[in-house]
Scaffold this active site. Structure first.
Site, PDB file in Angstrom:
ATOM      1  N   ASN A  79      49.641  44.090  74.405  1.00  0.00           N
ATOM      2  CA  ASN A  79      49.551  44.471  75.807  1.00  0.00           C
ATOM      3  C   ASN A  79      48.339  43.819  76.473  1.00  0.00           C
ATOM      4  OD1 ASN A  79      50.160  45.885  78.324  1.00  0.00           O
ATOM      5  ND2 ASN A  79      51.341  47.268  77.026  1.00  0.00           N
ATOM      6  N   ARG A  80      47.806  44.413  77.539  1.00  0.00           N
ATOM      7  CA  ARG A  80      46.882  43.702  78.429  1.00  0.00           C
ATOM      8  C   ARG A  80      45.433  44.144  78.285  1.00  0.00           C
ATOM      9  NH1 ARG A  80      51.814  44.348  80.734  1.00  0.00           N
ATOM     10  NH2 ARG A  80      52.716  42.506  81.758  1.00  0.00           N
TER      11      ARG A  80
ATOM     12  N   HIS B  74      48.828  40.227  75.055  1.00  0.00           N
ATOM     13  CA  HIS B  74      49.326  40.060  73.684  1.00  0.00           C
ATOM     14  C   HIS B  74      48.486  39.112  72.836  1.00  0.00           C
ATOM     15  CE1 HIS B  74      52.500  42.630  74.748  1.00  0.00           C
ATOM     16  NE2 HIS B  74      53.370  41.747  75.199  1.00  0.00           N
TER      17      HIS B  74
ATOM     18  N   HIS C 190      57.541  43.457  69.256  1.00  0.00           N
ATOM     19  CA  HIS C 190      58.056  43.224  70.599  1.00  0.00           C
ATOM     20  C   HIS C 190      59.562  42.949  70.598  1.00  0.00           C
ATOM     21  CE1 HIS C 190      57.942  42.003  74.807  1.00  0.00           C
ATOM     22  NE2 HIS C 190      56.634  42.251  74.849  1.00  0.00           N
ATOM     23  N   SER C 191      60.311  43.704  69.817  1.00  0.00           N
ATOM     24  CA  SER C 191      61.769  43.528  69.824  1.00  0.00           C
ATOM     25  C   SER C 191      62.381  44.078  71.106  1.00  0.00           C
ATOM     26  CB  SER C 191      62.390  44.245  68.623  1.00  0.00           C
ATOM     27  OG  SER C 191      62.097  43.580  67.423  1.00  0.00           O
ATOM     28  N   TYR C 192      63.370  43.337  71.616  1.00  0.00           N
ATOM     29  CA  TYR C 192      64.153  43.776  72.762  1.00  0.00           C
ATOM     30  C   TYR C 192      65.497  44.286  72.240  1.00  0.00           C
ATOM     31  CZ  TYR C 192      61.183  40.838  75.861  1.00  0.00           C
ATOM     32  OH  TYR C 192      60.153  40.249  76.558  1.00  0.00           O
TER      33      TYR C 192
ATOM     34  N   ASP D 231      57.787  48.706  83.109  1.00  0.00           N
ATOM     35  CA  ASP D 231      56.910  47.960  82.202  1.00  0.00           C
ATOM     36  C   ASP D 231      55.599  48.739  82.127  1.00  0.00           C
ATOM     37  OD1 ASP D 231      55.767  46.141  80.517  1.00  0.00           O
ATOM     38  OD2 ASP D 231      55.509  44.554  82.010  1.00  0.00           O
TER      39      ASP D 231
ATOM     40  N   GLU E 136      57.639  49.371  72.602  1.00  0.00           N
ATOM     41  CA  GLU E 136      56.451  48.867  71.925  1.00  0.00           C
ATOM     42  C   GLU E 136      55.481  50.023  71.662  1.00  0.00           C
ATOM     43  OE1 GLU E 136      55.002  45.276  74.171  1.00  0.00           O
ATOM     44  OE2 GLU E 136      56.799  45.784  75.335  1.00  0.00           O
TER      45      GLU E 136
END
Length: 387
Positions: A114-115, A140, A214-216, A286, A352
């Site tokens: 993340n940020r 990330h 980070h799987s979608y 998000d 996540e």
């Protein structure tokens, strides 16, 4: 006499047939297995793809590049097996997925998932700067995070399944982070259709760490249009609102009465277009949800998703305090996935599990600091079903 003998033969044949049918019905599933194959190379370093199979209809493919989960195949309510995560068919797809359009499909992200605001944080009175790569912030782990590394792999067998242990040693100063960080991530597939991810890390100097996968997911299948009709429950009464650059404001806000209330099963698309400043700035969901943990420091159920059409379900349990629910808002149709299907906005969603974004700059958030002599441990379980 001949008639009686014939009848007896018919009866015996019927018993034999019943026995054969019974034997077939109780034949045990294939034992769990793990296999490997070459999957290209990065700067002359070989990349390997591992396939984990549990004998109960589930198969997971993992790359040593980025620790990427390339595919997860699970059955639906009719027994049809389909891939439920987004990914690329070749290594080149991942290597070419860079810049502002980067998706991080299936990857281990770190050192800091993340940020981090403006790529800067303080630790023990020292200021550190990490690469800015997302809207004026660091995302990330920076421009070359853990998702770009080739991890060392070793196979694991358990009493209930098979596993793959990945290790990467990040040298001090890599991407601006202090301390040499030794990280292992172990994927274990068991016979209950659960994929367990164990994270473990140690450092030789104070640092920060926040690892996740980070799987979608698209429970209808990777090759279907979107996830807006799939229902999600997030066990969180609060979330962390963000500023226009998606950095948390520091507030812990209630979800009640907002589009962020997923405390009951809700279609992902039900409120995603609401005129809400948080949704507008992120172009959808998000955000980080604050998991209802109480005093439980172990595994708790954080979220659940279900697809009404196929019956597939996903239950996410974790030891982490938060979960980032992201609805692939910035996928623009430039990517062809593992099946050749072209991904567009809303093609998948992430869960996540994590510490909160920008935690080093918010003393009221759970700490992400790791000191020498201490161990970072985190566990997340993705459990699949069909109803």
């Amino acid at each position: 006499m001949g008639g009686n003998r014939l009848l007896r033969l018919i009866v015996l044949a019927g018993v034999a047939g019943l026995t054969a049918c019974s034997s077939t019905a109780t034949t045990p599933a294939e034992p769990p297995s793990i296999a490997s194959e070459p999957f290209g190379q990065v700067d002359a370093t070989p990349v390997t793809r591992y396939t984990l199979t549990n004998g109960h209809g589930m198969r997971v493919r993992i790359l040593t590049y980025g620790g990427i989960i390339q595919s997860i195949e699970v059955p639906d309510r009719t027994g049809h097996v389909g891939n439920v995560v987004l990914g690329f068919p070749t290594l080149a797809g991942y290597l070419n997925n860079t810049g502002s359009a980067k998706t991080y499909f299936g990857a281990i992200v770190g050192r800091y998932g993340n940020r981090i605001a403006k790529g800067a944080f303080s630790l023990n009175g020292n200021e550190y700067h990490v690469p800015i790569n997302n809207n004026g912030n660091s995302l990330h782990g920076g421009t070359a995070g853990f998702d770009t590394k080739v991890w060392q792999a070793s196979q694991r067998n358990t009493s209930d399944g098979v596993g793959l242990k990945l290790q990467y040693v990040s040298p001090a100063g890599e991407m601006g982070y202090p301390g040499t960080l030794t990280t292992t991530v172990t994927y274990t597939l068991n016979q209950r259709n659960e994929l367990r991810i164990n994270y473990h890390a140690t450092t030789d100097a104070p640092t920060v760490i926040n690892l996740t996968n980070h799987s979608y997911f698209n429970l209808a299948g990777e090759d279907t249009l979107d996830i807006y009709g799939q229902r999600v429950t997030i066990h969180a009464d609060n979330y962390t609102p963000t500023d226009p650059t998606q950095i948390p404001t520091g507030q812990i806000a209630p979800v009640q009465g907002t589009p962020f209330d997923f405390t009951a099963p809700t279609p992902i698309g039900a409120r995603i277009s609401a005129n809400d400043p948080q949704l507008l700035s992120a172009h959808g969901y998000d955000h980080n949800w604050v998991i209802n943990r109480g005093n439980n420091t172990g595994l708790v159920e954080a979220a659940r998703a279900e697809d009404p059409q196929t019956g597939r379900t996903l239950t996410v349990s974790t030891t982490e305090p938060g979960v980032q629910f992201y609805t692939s808002n910035f996928i623009d149709g430039a990517f062809a996935g593992t099946s050749g299907h072209v991904y567009r906005q809303g093609a998948g969603f992430t869960m996540e599990t994590q510490h909160y974004p920008d935690s080093p700059n918010h003393p009221n958030f759970p700490t992400t600091a790791l000191n020498p002599g201490r161990t970072y441990e985190s566990t997340t379980v993705f459990a699949f079903g069909a109803g």
